[in-house]
Design an enzyme around this catalytic site. Structure first.
Site, PDB file in Angstrom:
ATOM      1  N   TYR A 107      71.276  35.695  -2.650  1.00 22.14           N
ATOM      2  CA  TYR A 107      71.997  36.970  -2.546  1.00 22.14           C
ATOM      3  C   TYR A 107      72.415  37.540  -3.897  1.00 22.14           C
ATOM      4  O   TYR A 107      73.294  38.398  -3.966  1.00 22.14           O
ATOM      5  CB  TYR A 107      73.234  36.793  -1.660  1.00 22.14           C
ATOM      6  CG  TYR A 107      72.919  36.268  -0.280  1.00 22.14           C
ATOM      7  CD1 TYR A 107      72.013  36.919   0.539  1.00 22.14           C
ATOM      8  CD2 TYR A 107      73.522  35.101   0.202  1.00 22.14           C
ATOM      9  CE1 TYR A 107      71.709  36.433   1.808  1.00 22.14           C
ATOM     10  CE2 TYR A 107      73.228  34.614   1.469  1.00 22.14           C
ATOM     11  CZ  TYR A 107      72.319  35.285   2.264  1.00 22.14           C
ATOM     12  OH  TYR A 107      72.025  34.803   3.519  1.00 22.14           O
ATOM     13  N   ASP A 148      88.717  25.149 -24.054  1.00 23.77           N
ATOM     14  CA  ASP A 148      88.049  26.448 -24.001  1.00 23.77           C
ATOM     15  C   ASP A 148      88.782  27.546 -24.758  1.00 23.77           C
ATOM     16  O   ASP A 148      88.153  28.363 -25.446  1.00 23.77           O
ATOM     17  CB  ASP A 148      87.792  26.863 -22.549  1.00 23.77           C
ATOM     18  CG  ASP A 148      88.997  26.665 -21.643  1.00 23.77           C
ATOM     19  OD1 ASP A 148      90.096  26.348 -22.157  1.00 23.77           O
ATOM     20  OD2 ASP A 148      88.850  26.821 -20.413  1.00 23.77           O
ATOM     21  N   THR A 185     100.676  30.191 -26.118  1.00 27.58           N
ATOM     22  CA  THR A 185     100.163  29.073 -25.342  1.00 27.58           C
ATOM     23  C   THR A 185      98.882  29.548 -24.680  1.00 27.58           C
ATOM     24  O   THR A 185      98.662  30.752 -24.531  1.00 27.58           O
ATOM     25  CB  THR A 185     101.188  28.602 -24.297  1.00 27.58           C
ATOM     26  OG1 THR A 185     100.680  27.448 -23.617  1.00 27.58           O
ATOM     27  CG2 THR A 185     101.479  29.688 -23.272  1.00 27.58           C
ATOM     28  N   HIS A 192      89.680  43.482  27.963  1.00 30.31           N
ATOM     29  CA  HIS A 192      89.454  42.135  28.499  1.00 30.31           C
ATOM     30  C   HIS A 192      88.029  41.984  29.013  1.00 30.31           C
ATOM     31  O   HIS A 192      87.765  41.205  29.938  1.00 30.31           O
ATOM     32  CB  HIS A 192      90.455  41.799  29.619  1.00 30.31           C
ATOM     33  CG  HIS A 192      91.885  42.007  29.224  1.00 30.31           C
ATOM     34  ND1 HIS A 192      92.605  41.086  28.506  1.00 30.31           N
ATOM     35  CD2 HIS A 192      92.721  43.064  29.433  1.00 30.31           C
ATOM     36  CE1 HIS A 192      93.830  41.552  28.298  1.00 30.31           C
ATOM     37  NE2 HIS A 192      93.926  42.748  28.844  1.00 30.31           N
ATOM     38  N   SER A 226      62.193  38.157  15.420  1.00 33.26           N
ATOM     39  CA  SER A 226      62.136  36.791  15.938  1.00 33.26           C
ATOM     40  C   SER A 226      60.787  36.213  15.566  1.00 33.26           C
ATOM     41  O   SER A 226      59.769  36.912  15.580  1.00 33.26           O
ATOM     42  CB  SER A 226      62.318  36.784  17.459  1.00 33.26           C
ATOM     43  OG  SER A 226      61.950  35.529  17.996  1.00 33.26           O
ATOM     44  N   VAL A 236      64.687  42.701  17.852  1.00 34.18           N
ATOM     45  CA  VAL A 236      65.240  43.083  16.552  1.00 34.18           C
ATOM     46  C   VAL A 236      66.674  42.568  16.560  1.00 34.18           C
ATOM     47  O   VAL A 236      67.550  43.137  17.207  1.00 34.18           O
ATOM     48  CB  VAL A 236      65.209  44.606  16.335  1.00 34.18           C
ATOM     49  CG1 VAL A 236      65.802  44.943  14.966  1.00 34.18           C
ATOM     50  CG2 VAL A 236      63.795  45.144  16.452  1.00 34.18           C
TER      51      VAL A 236
END
Length: 494
Positions: free
Chosen positions: A26, A102, A152, A201, A325, A332
């Site tokens: 991706y 770093d 710091t 529902h 598929s 689709v």
């Protein structure tokens, strides 16, 4: 059992094979985040903060007697950030291999560049527009002491992360999210008048319009975007335990709080005046909670669209040159919405743990935040990928009003609600024969389907006043949508 033959070690192949899907399959959808939330972007942001802190100290003449910098020299230092490239990354990696730190590697990198920059003034043999007549080497040595002065590591890291997250949200994530919501709003306007059998529902319920249902989701998503748009990105620069201890001892006469505030605000951040060694990260928790809530509403959109597709209310017809598929040619699959669901769930798992973990630090600090913040890019990346999938999923849909109309026509019992409501209103006005409307409609409709003829016969037998009777006889499930179409207009109101 014989041992399997030795396989080619994939980890040793070149170019490097990505471990995660965001940097592999991706990559195209999330690549813009690399410019903001990668390890290289973190080092570039650190370099930016270190350069600006040096320039801030010099510009305000914080340390008496320290050399100045010419306009060209200041521009050249800022160009180190603009021109930060693969060679810079490689050089920093080599320095960090020695420092095993770093942020210290950034300091040494900048010190080396400063020395190279100022060495040219040795050949000039005189003063430059910085006002200094010292040799370049002497100036570099003196100014080098102001790199990372009184800081710091967290002074550099907290402001760097704030800038990185700010850039990734404002320049990448937000524009994509806003575009998707506007795409959804356009669909809502287009389908504002298309009647739809609602389901509560999972059961047939009061009709609405497809546009109104999409407008609800667009409205919800917009509210969350407004919260994200209003996010504050906090930063601090106050030393090892947030007391300005080293600052005050080094230069007692400076107004360090004002210098700190001016510097943080110069970076485009909001100054946090009270911290431990670390900036508290509360703003990050707030932001990630808002993005996660947006994600959850988007997940709701994805599942609703998936359901509408399964009911035949939308057809996936545009831009569908794909294989649906591997064995069933007619299919689709709604993979864009399914992919979005999965990525939103991964994103939210990360955003939730970021929000809950970053607000806690043992006493002055521990390093859990350092490791945790390296996952911000992954969290936003999966959300960005979901935005891409939902957008492409919506773009591939055509509404099927005939399918929606067929469901409406098969569910005349949903008109029990307006009939009993009219009867209640008449009873309240003292009209005789309107008692027990709910119970009478319940007996007619519950647990069975009725058609138009049965409903009309029932209405004709209620003894309604002529005006109300004719209005209810003319009513159909497709026309019983109330103000649904009009409500979509709220998308275009402040």
């Amino acid at each position: 059992m014989p041992l399997p033959p030795a396989r080619t070690p994939l980890a040793e192949l070149s170019p490097t094979i990505a471990l995660g899907s965001l940097d592999g399959r991706y990559r195209g959808a999330v690549a813009p985040l690399v410019d903001h939330l990668s390890e290289a972007a973190l080092n570039r942001a650190r370099l930016h903060v270190e350069v600006e802190w040096l320039l801030h100290l010099v510009q305000h003449e914080v340390v008496p007697g320290a050399p100045g910098l010419s306009e060209d020299e200041r521009a050249s230092l800022r160009a180190l950030v603009v021109d930060f490239d693969a060679d810079s990354i490689a050089e920093l990696k080599a320095i960090e291999a020695e420092t095993v730190h770093d942020v210290k590697a950034i300091e040494y990198f900048l010190r080396g560049r400063l020395t190279t920059l100022l060495a040219g003034s040795d050949a000039d043999g005189g003063a430059d527009d910085s006002g200094s007549d010292e040799s370049g080497a002497a100036r570099a040595e003196a100014l080098g002491q102001l790199i990372h002065f009184a800081c710091t590591s967290e002074d550099i890291n907290n402001t760097s992360y704030a800038l990185m997250v700010q850039g990734s949200v404002q320049e990448v994530w937000l524009p994509r999210a806003q575009a998707l919501v506007e795409q959804l709003a356009a669909m809502a306007r287009e389908l504002a008048d298309v009647p739809l059998l609602a389901h509560t529902h999972g059961q047939p319920a009061t009709p609405t319009t497809m546009g109104k249902e999409l407008a609800v989701l667009a409205h919800r998503l917009r509210r969350q975007l407004r919260r994200v748009e209003g996010a504050a990105y906090l930063g601090k620069l106050n030393g090892a335990t947030g007391t300005y201890g080293a600052h005050v001892e080094a230069v007692p006469g400076a107004d360090w709080q004002q210098l700190s505030r001016g510097f943080v605000e110069h970076l485009g951040l909001t100054w946090n005046p009270l911290t431990t060694q670390i900036e508290s990260h509360d703003w990050q928790a707030e932001l990630y909670a808002d993005v996660a809530r947006f994600n959850r509403i988007l997940h709701n959109l994805a599942t609703d669209m998936w359901t509408y597709i399964s009911m035949g209310y939308f057809a996936q017809v545009r831009g569908q040159g794909t294989v649906g598929s591997s064995t069933m040619p007619h299919k689709v699959n709604p993979i864009r919405f399914e992919n979005a669901e999965a990525n939103l769930e991964v994103s939210n798992a990360l955003l939730d743990v970021l929000a809950s973990t970053l607000v806690t630090s043992r006493l002055q600090r521990d390093l859990t935040d350092s490791s945790m913040q390296r996952n911000v890019g992954t969290a936003l990346g999966h959300s960005l990928l979901a935005l891409d999938n939902v957008g492409r999923g919506l773009a591939g849909l055509d509404a099927v009003p005939a399918a929606m109309a067929a469901d409406l026509d098969a569910n005349w019992e949903v008109l029990a609600e307006p009939i009993q409501s009219v009867m209640r209103a008449l009873a309240a006005r003292g009209v005789e024969g309107m008692s027990n409307p709910y119970e009478r409609l319940k007996e007619l409709t519950r647990g069975r389907r009725i058609g138009q003829a049965e409903l009309v016969e029932f209405v004709r037998g209620l003894g309604l006043p002529t005006e109300e009777e004719e209005r209810l006889v003319a009513l159909t499930p497709a026309t019983y949508t109330g103000l649904a179409a009009e409500l979509v207009e709220h998308l275009d109101r402040p």
